[in-house]
Design a protein around this motif. Structure first.
Motif, PDB file in Angstrom:
ATOM      1  N   LYS A 174     -10.311  23.480 151.443  1.00 23.48           N
ATOM      2  CA  LYS A 174     -11.002  24.716 151.044  1.00 23.48           C
ATOM      3  C   LYS A 174     -10.340  25.375 149.826  1.00 23.48           C
ATOM      4  CE  LYS A 174     -14.272  27.768 152.003  1.00 23.48           C
ATOM      5  NZ  LYS A 174     -14.323  28.438 153.310  1.00 23.48           N
ATOM      6  N   PRO A 175      -9.005  25.493 149.763  1.00 26.72           N
ATOM      7  CA  PRO A 175      -8.393  26.088 148.569  1.00 26.72           C
ATOM      8  C   PRO A 175      -8.676  25.277 147.305  1.00 26.72           C
ATOM      9  CG  PRO A 175      -6.833  26.014 150.393  1.00 26.72           C
ATOM     10  CD  PRO A 175      -8.001  25.184 150.796  1.00 26.72           C
ATOM     11  N   LEU A 176      -8.693  23.954 147.418  1.00 29.94           N
ATOM     12  CA  LEU A 176      -8.918  23.101 146.254  1.00 29.94           C
ATOM     13  C   LEU A 176     -10.333  23.254 145.725  1.00 29.94           C
ATOM     14  CD1 LEU A 176      -7.163  19.880 147.605  1.00 29.94           C
ATOM     15  CD2 LEU A 176      -6.199  21.590 146.060  1.00 29.94           C
ATOM     16  N   LEU A 177     -11.294  23.318 146.632  1.00 32.47           N
ATOM     17  CA  LEU A 177     -12.683  23.468 146.207  1.00 32.47           C
ATOM     18  C   LEU A 177     -12.928  24.813 145.531  1.00 32.47           C
ATOM     19  CD1 LEU A 177     -14.586  21.889 149.232  1.00 32.47           C
ATOM     20  CD2 LEU A 177     -14.467  21.019 146.902  1.00 32.47           C
ATOM     21  N   GLN A 178     -12.299  25.859 146.046  1.00 33.20           N
ATOM     22  CA  GLN A 178     -12.505  27.170 145.439  1.00 33.20           C
ATOM     23  C   GLN A 178     -11.833  27.281 144.072  1.00 33.20           C
ATOM     24  OE1 GLN A 178     -11.747  30.566 147.898  1.00 33.20           O
ATOM     25  NE2 GLN A 178     -13.141  29.906 149.516  1.00 33.20           N
ATOM     26  N   ALA A 179     -10.844  26.437 143.820  1.00 33.68           N
ATOM     27  CA  ALA A 179     -10.120  26.495 142.543  1.00 33.68           C
ATOM     28  C   ALA A 179     -10.516  25.356 141.613  1.00 33.68           C
ATOM     29  CB  ALA A 179      -8.611  26.448 142.795  1.00 33.68           C
ATOM     30  N   ILE A 180     -11.632  24.704 141.880  1.00 32.50           N
ATOM     31  CA  ILE A 180     -11.967  23.479 141.172  1.00 32.50           C
ATOM     32  C   ILE A 180     -12.173  23.693 139.674  1.00 32.50           C
ATOM     33  CG2 ILE A 180     -14.485  23.572 141.461  1.00 32.50           C
ATOM     34  CD1 ILE A 180     -14.305  20.564 142.204  1.00 32.50           C
ATOM     35  N   ASN A 181     -12.573  24.901 139.279  1.00 31.11           N
ATOM     36  CA  ASN A 181     -12.787  25.198 137.859  1.00 31.11           C
ATOM     37  C   ASN A 181     -11.621  25.954 137.228  1.00 31.11           C
ATOM     38  OD1 ASN A 181     -15.373  23.987 137.511  1.00 31.11           O
ATOM     39  ND2 ASN A 181     -16.290  25.702 138.627  1.00 31.11           N
ATOM     40  N   ASN A 182     -10.526  26.086 137.967  1.00 30.10           N
ATOM     41  CA  ASN A 182      -9.320  26.750 137.461  1.00 30.10           C
ATOM     42  C   ASN A 182      -8.166  25.752 137.596  1.00 30.10           C
ATOM     43  OD1 ASN A 182      -6.972  28.272 137.080  1.00 30.10           O
ATOM     44  ND2 ASN A 182      -7.843  30.101 138.029  1.00 30.10           N
ATOM     45  N   LEU A 183      -7.916  24.982 136.529  1.00 32.04           N
ATOM     46  CA  LEU A 183      -6.983  23.868 136.615  1.00 32.04           C
ATOM     47  C   LEU A 183      -5.570  24.313 136.946  1.00 32.04           C
ATOM     48  CD1 LEU A 183      -8.198  21.584 133.679  1.00 32.04           C
ATOM     49  CD2 LEU A 183      -8.750  21.462 136.110  1.00 32.04           C
ATOM     50  N   GLU A 184      -5.165  25.477 136.426  1.00 32.96           N
ATOM     51  CA  GLU A 184      -3.816  25.963 136.706  1.00 32.96           C
ATOM     52  C   GLU A 184      -3.657  26.313 138.180  1.00 32.96           C
ATOM     53  OE1 GLU A 184      -0.713  29.518 135.291  1.00 32.96           O
ATOM     54  OE2 GLU A 184      -2.631  29.245 134.257  1.00 32.96           O
ATOM     55  N   LEU A 185      -4.648  27.022 138.734  1.00 29.42           N
ATOM     56  CA  LEU A 185      -4.603  27.383 140.146  1.00 29.42           C
ATOM     57  C   LEU A 185      -4.741  26.136 141.023  1.00 29.42           C
ATOM     58  CD1 LEU A 185      -4.433  29.718 142.161  1.00 29.42           C
ATOM     59  CD2 LEU A 185      -6.935  29.923 142.013  1.00 29.42           C
ATOM     60  N   LEU A 186      -5.601  25.215 140.603  1.00 29.25           N
ATOM     61  CA  LEU A 186      -5.785  23.970 141.344  1.00 29.25           C
ATOM     62  C   LEU A 186      -4.477  23.199 141.436  1.00 29.25           C
ATOM     63  CD1 LEU A 186      -7.874  22.016 142.673  1.00 29.25           C
ATOM     64  CD2 LEU A 186      -8.082  20.948 140.422  1.00 29.25           C
ATOM     65  N   ASP A 187      -3.744  23.132 140.333  1.00 27.90           N
ATOM     66  CA  ASP A 187      -2.466  22.420 140.344  1.00 27.90           C
ATOM     67  C   ASP A 187      -1.461  23.106 141.268  1.00 27.90           C
ATOM     68  OD1 ASP A 187      -0.757  20.264 139.139  1.00 27.90           O
ATOM     69  OD2 ASP A 187       0.412  22.021 138.532  1.00 27.90           O
ATOM     70  N   ASP A 188      -1.476  24.431 141.282  1.00 26.61           N
ATOM     71  CA  ASP A 188      -0.583  25.172 142.161  1.00 26.61           C
ATOM     72  C   ASP A 188      -0.889  24.864 143.623  1.00 26.61           C
ATOM     73  OD1 ASP A 188       0.128  27.706 143.843  1.00 26.61           O
ATOM     74  OD2 ASP A 188       1.292  27.932 142.004  1.00 26.61           O
ATOM     75  N   TYR A 189      -2.166  24.908 143.981  1.00 23.70           N
ATOM     76  CA  TYR A 189      -2.557  24.596 145.356  1.00 23.70           C
ATOM     77  C   TYR A 189      -2.233  23.143 145.704  1.00 23.70           C
ATOM     78  CZ  TYR A 189      -5.170  29.002 145.634  1.00 23.70           C
ATOM     79  OH  TYR A 189      -5.525  30.318 145.664  1.00 23.70           O
ATOM     80  N   ARG A 190      -2.437  22.265 144.749  1.00 21.97           N
ATOM     81  CA  ARG A 190      -2.154  20.853 144.981  1.00 21.97           C
ATOM     82  C   ARG A 190      -0.692  20.642 145.358  1.00 21.97           C
ATOM     83  NH1 ARG A 190      -2.019  17.391 139.711  1.00 21.97           N
ATOM     84  NH2 ARG A 190      -0.145  18.670 139.512  1.00 21.97           N
ATOM     85  N   GLN A 191       0.202  21.251 144.601  1.00 25.07           N
ATOM     86  CA  GLN A 191       1.627  21.085 144.866  1.00 25.07           C
ATOM     87  C   GLN A 191       2.008  21.659 146.232  1.00 25.07           C
ATOM     88  OE1 GLN A 191       3.523  19.280 143.046  1.00 25.07           O
ATOM     89  NE2 GLN A 191       2.138  19.030 141.310  1.00 25.07           N
ATOM     90  N   THR A 192       1.439  22.822 146.566  1.00 26.66           N
ATOM     91  CA  THR A 192       1.741  23.443 147.859  1.00 26.66           C
ATOM     92  C   THR A 192       1.272  22.579 149.015  1.00 26.66           C
ATOM     93  OG1 THR A 192       1.595  25.670 146.915  1.00 26.66           O
ATOM     94  CG2 THR A 192       1.328  25.480 149.297  1.00 26.66           C
ATOM     95  N   LEU A 193       0.009  22.106 148.926  1.00 27.44           N
ATOM     96  CA  LEU A 193      -0.549  21.328 150.028  1.00 27.44           C
ATOM     97  C   LEU A 193       0.085  19.947 150.114  1.00 27.44           C
ATOM     98  CD1 LEU A 193      -4.311  22.318 149.759  1.00 27.44           C
ATOM     99  CD2 LEU A 193      -2.634  23.097 151.436  1.00 27.44           C
ATOM    100  N   LYS A 194       0.447  19.365 148.987  1.00 22.96           N
ATOM    101  CA  LYS A 194       1.099  18.052 148.996  1.00 22.96           C
ATOM    102  C   LYS A 194       2.387  18.110 149.821  1.00 22.96           C
ATOM    103  CE  LYS A 194       3.151  14.624 145.854  1.00 22.96           C
ATOM    104  NZ  LYS A 194       4.517  14.685 146.379  1.00 22.96           N
ATOM    105  N   ALA A 195       3.201  19.126 149.553  1.00 27.24           N
ATOM    106  CA  ALA A 195       4.460  19.263 150.293  1.00 27.24           C
ATOM    107  C   ALA A 195       4.207  19.595 151.759  1.00 27.24           C
ATOM    108  CB  ALA A 195       5.321  20.338 149.641  1.00 27.24           C
ATOM    109  N   PHE A 196       3.228  20.465 152.012  1.00 24.17           N
ATOM    110  CA  PHE A 196       2.956  20.914 153.380  1.00 24.17           C
ATOM    111  C   PHE A 196       2.429  19.769 154.241  1.00 24.17           C
ATOM    112  CE2 PHE A 196       0.631  23.207 156.695  1.00 24.17           C
ATOM    113  CZ  PHE A 196       1.576  24.156 157.065  1.00 24.17           C
ATOM    114  N   TYR A 197       1.391  19.063 153.745  1.00 22.53           N
ATOM    115  CA  TYR A 197       0.826  17.971 154.528  1.00 22.53           C
ATOM    116  C   TYR A 197       1.771  16.781 154.601  1.00 22.53           C
ATOM    117  CZ  TYR A 197      -3.596  20.527 154.168  1.00 22.53           C
ATOM    118  OH  TYR A 197      -4.573  21.483 154.240  1.00 22.53           O
TER     119      TYR A 197
END
Length: 509
Positions: free
Chosen positions: A142-165
Motif C-alpha cells: 500500500k505505501p509503494l502504490l501511493q508513492a508510485i509517482n513520487n520517486l524520492e518517497l518511493l525509494d524511502d518506502y522501499r528501503q524501509t520495507l526491504k529491511a523490515f520484511y
C-alpha cells in the motif's frame, strides 16, 4: 420475494465476526488448512476488495486456536488504514504495531530500528510462548502504490520495507507461518530481495480460487439471493446467472484455472437487488491513467485485448515504461487466453463492470466529455443510429470533435483514433458495436435492430475512396444474408481541422 433475513458480510473482514454473527460466507477453510500445513512463507497478489483481508483473518483465527487446541502467537500487520504521503507515515504505522507487541512480549534495550525491534518481538514471542510465531501482512505494498509517482518517497518506502520484511528470513527458525498479501509484486524496488524464499501462489492453479467466488459456489451459497435479484429485475433465474456472469465474473488468475466472480460486487448486487458498478466505484484508477499517458501507450490495443509474454506477470518493474503489468495486477485486466507454444497471455477486461467503468473513466482524459455528460452523448448517438438518422449521428460526431479543447488536442493521429475507439466501444454497452484498427476490416461496425452501419474513416482521403474501400475489401460480405438494412458511410477526416470534414452514405437493401 424470498427470505431477505440472511446476513450478507458487506464490509466485514473479520472471520470470527462472520462465524459468530451468522453472516453468509463462501467456505474456503479447506484451502486455508492446506496452506497452513503444507508450507510456511506465502505471498498472494489479488486486486483490492477481493477478500485478502478476510483470508488473513481466517488464518489468524486458525492459528489463535479457533480451530486447533494449540495457540500460536500471531503478529498481524495491516497497512490499509494510513495515507502514505510522508516518510514518517510508514515509520509511524510500523512502530505502532511494534509498540503493541512489545507491551506483550517486551523490548530489548538495544533495539532501536524498526527491523531490529521486529526481529526482537518475533524471537521473544516464540521463546515466551514455546510456540513458533505466525506473521500476517495485509496489503504489504500500500505505501509503494501511493508513492508510485513520487520517486524520492518511493525509494524511502522501499528501503524501509526491504529491511523490515527481510527480518522474516533471518527469523525463520522462530516462524511457524508467514503470509503476505498485496495488489502487486514489485521488482527492482528490492522489497523482496532479502525474502527470496517466499512461495508466490498468485498464479498457481491450486490457489486460483482462494479469493473470489466460483460459479458453483455462487449457486450453492446464494440461490435465495439470486432468486430475489431475478424477481427484482424481472429476469428468469438463468438470465440472472448470465447477467451476473457478464457483469461480475471473468477473473482468471491462472491460465489453467476456473474463473471467479468479484465477491464485493456480488454481495452488493444482492444487497441492492440491482446490477451496478460496485467494485469500480470504490476506487478511481487515476494513477493508472497517468501511467498510460506518460508511457504514450496505444489505448486501442488495451481496449481490444493485448497479448503479453509470461515475464509480464512475474513482477512489476518500475523502470520499465510499461503500465500493463500493474493494470493487470490491479484487477482492470485479466487472463482470457494462453498460447502454450509461445507462452504468451491474452489480457482483456474481466467483465462489463470493469470494461465500461474503465472506459468511462478514461473519457474525460481524452475527450471534451465530462463524467456527467458521457451518458447523454452516447445515448444520443445510439438513439440516432437506431432510428436510421445517420446524418444526425455524423453531425453530432462532428460537433463532438469540434468541442475538444486545445489542451486535450495533442495534434496526433493516434489521439483521435483513441477517441473514435472510446466512442464506439462505449456504444457497445447498449448496442452491438465494434471498432477495429487492423487492416482488412471496416473501421467501425454498429448493429441495431433495424440497421447495420459500416463506417470507414479516411485521414486526408476522400469519402469516395472510403466507400470504394468498403466495397473492394468486402467489408459488407459478413452481413449479406442479414435481414437488416445495411448502411455504409465513407467519412473524410481532416488533419488540418482534426475533425470530420465530409461524408457520403449509401444504403444497401
Amino acid at each position: 420475494m424470498y427470505d431477505l433475513m440472511r446476513k450478507l458480510p458487506i464490509g466485514i473482514q473479520t472471520f470470527e465476526d462472520i462465524r459468530r454473527k451468522n453472516y453468509l460466507y463462501v467456505d474456503k477453510t479447506a484451502l486455508v488448512w492446506r496452506m497452513a500445513n503444507m508450507g510456511k512463507p506465502y505471498f498472494l497478489s489479488r486486486p483490492r476488495r477481493f477478500g485478502k483481508s478476510l483470508l488473513l483473518s481466517t488464518f489468524e483465527s486458525y492459528f489463535l486456536g479457533k480451530k486447533e487446541l494449540l495457540e500460536y502467537p500471531v503478529l498481524h500487520i495491516d497497512l490499509n488504514a494510513e495515507k502514505y504521503d510522508k516518510p514518517e507515515k510508514l515509520n509511524e504505522i510500523l512502530s505502532n504495531h511494534l509498540t503493541q507487541w512489545e507491551l506483550k512480549y517486551g523490548k530489548g534495550i538495544d533495539e532501536r530500528t524498526l527491523s531490529s525491534r521486529f526481529g526482537g518481538v518475533i524471537r521473544r514471542a516464540c521463546e515466551q510462548t514455546g510456540q513458533q510465531v505466525v506473521v500476517l501482512v495485509d496489503e504489504y505494498d500500500k505505501p509503494l502504490l501511493q508513492a508510485i509517482n513520487n520517486l524520492e518517497l518511493l525509494d524511502d518506502y522501499r528501503q524501509t520495507l526491504k529491511a523490515f520484511y527481510g527480518v522474516l528470513k533471518s527469523a525463520d527458525r522462530y516462524l511457524r507461518f508467514v503470509f503476505l498479501t498485496g495488489v502487486t509484486k514489485f521488482s527492482q524496488v528490492s522489497v523482496f530481495s532479502d525474502l527470496n524464499q517466499l512461495n508466490d501462489i498468485s498464479m498457481k492453479p491450486p490457489y486460483a480460487t482462494v479469493c473470489g467466488i466460483t460459479r458453483q459456489e455462487l449457486v450453492d451459497t446464494f440461490t435465495p439471493e439470486l432468486k430475489n435479484l431475478s424477481e427484482a429485475n424481472q429476469l428468469t433465474f438463468e438470465e440472472t446467472l448470465q447477467k451476473m456472469a457478464a457483469t461480475y465474473d471473468g477473473y482468471h488468475f491462472c491460465e489453467f484455472a476456473e474463473g471467479v466472480f468479484n465477491p464485493f460486487s456480488v454481495l452488493n448486487s444482492f444487497d441492492g437487488c440491482k446490477f451496478d458498478s460496485y467494485w469500480f466505484q470504490t476506487g478511481t484508477p487515476t494513477f493508472l491513467v497517468e501511467l498510460l499517458q506518460k508511457s504514450e501507450y496505444d489505448l486501442r490495443t488495451l481496449l481490444s485485448g493485448i497479448e503479453v509474454p509470461v515475464s509480464s506477470f512475474a513482477e512489476y518493474k518500475m523502470d520499465v515504461n510499461n503500465p500493463i503489468p500493474l493494470i493487470y495486477q490491479s484487477g482492470y485486466l485479466t487472463i482470457k487466453d494462453y498460447d502454450r507454444e509461445f507462452q504468451n497471455y491474452l489480457l482483456d477486461f474481466p467483465n462489463d463492470e470493469v470494461r465500461y467503468g474503465f472506459m468511462n473513466f478514461l473519457v474525460p482524459f481524452y475527450t471534451p466529455m465530462k463524467n456527467n455528460d458521457q451518458g447523454f452523448y452516447i445515448g444520443k448517438f445510439i438513439q440516432e443510429l437506431r432510428t436510421g438518422d445517420y446524418e444526425a449521428f455524423l453531425t453530432r460526431l462532428e460537433a463532438f470533435f469540434a468541442g475538444i479543447p486545445y489542451e486535450l488536442n495533442d495534434q496526433t493521429e493516434r489521439h483521435y483514433q483513441v477517441i473514435f475507439y472510446l466512442v464506439f466501444k462505449l456504444m457497445g454497452q447498449f448496442t452491438e458495436a465494434e471498432v477495429r484498427s487492423s487492416r482488412g476490416r471496416a473501421d467501425a461496425v454498429v448493429k441495431t435492430p433495424k440497421y447495420i452501419y459500416v463506417f470507414e474513416f479516411k485521414l486526408n482521403g476522400t469519402a469516395e475512396e472510403a466507400l470504394k474501400q468498403i466495397d473492394e475489401k468486402g467489408y459488407l460480405i459478413p452481413y449479406k444474408t442479414d435481414h437488416r438494412e445495411i448502411v455504409k458511410a465513407g467519412v473524410e477526416f481532416s488533419a488540418e481541422s482534426w475533425n470530420l470534414s465530409r461524408w457520403l452514405v449509401e444504403i444497401n437493401q
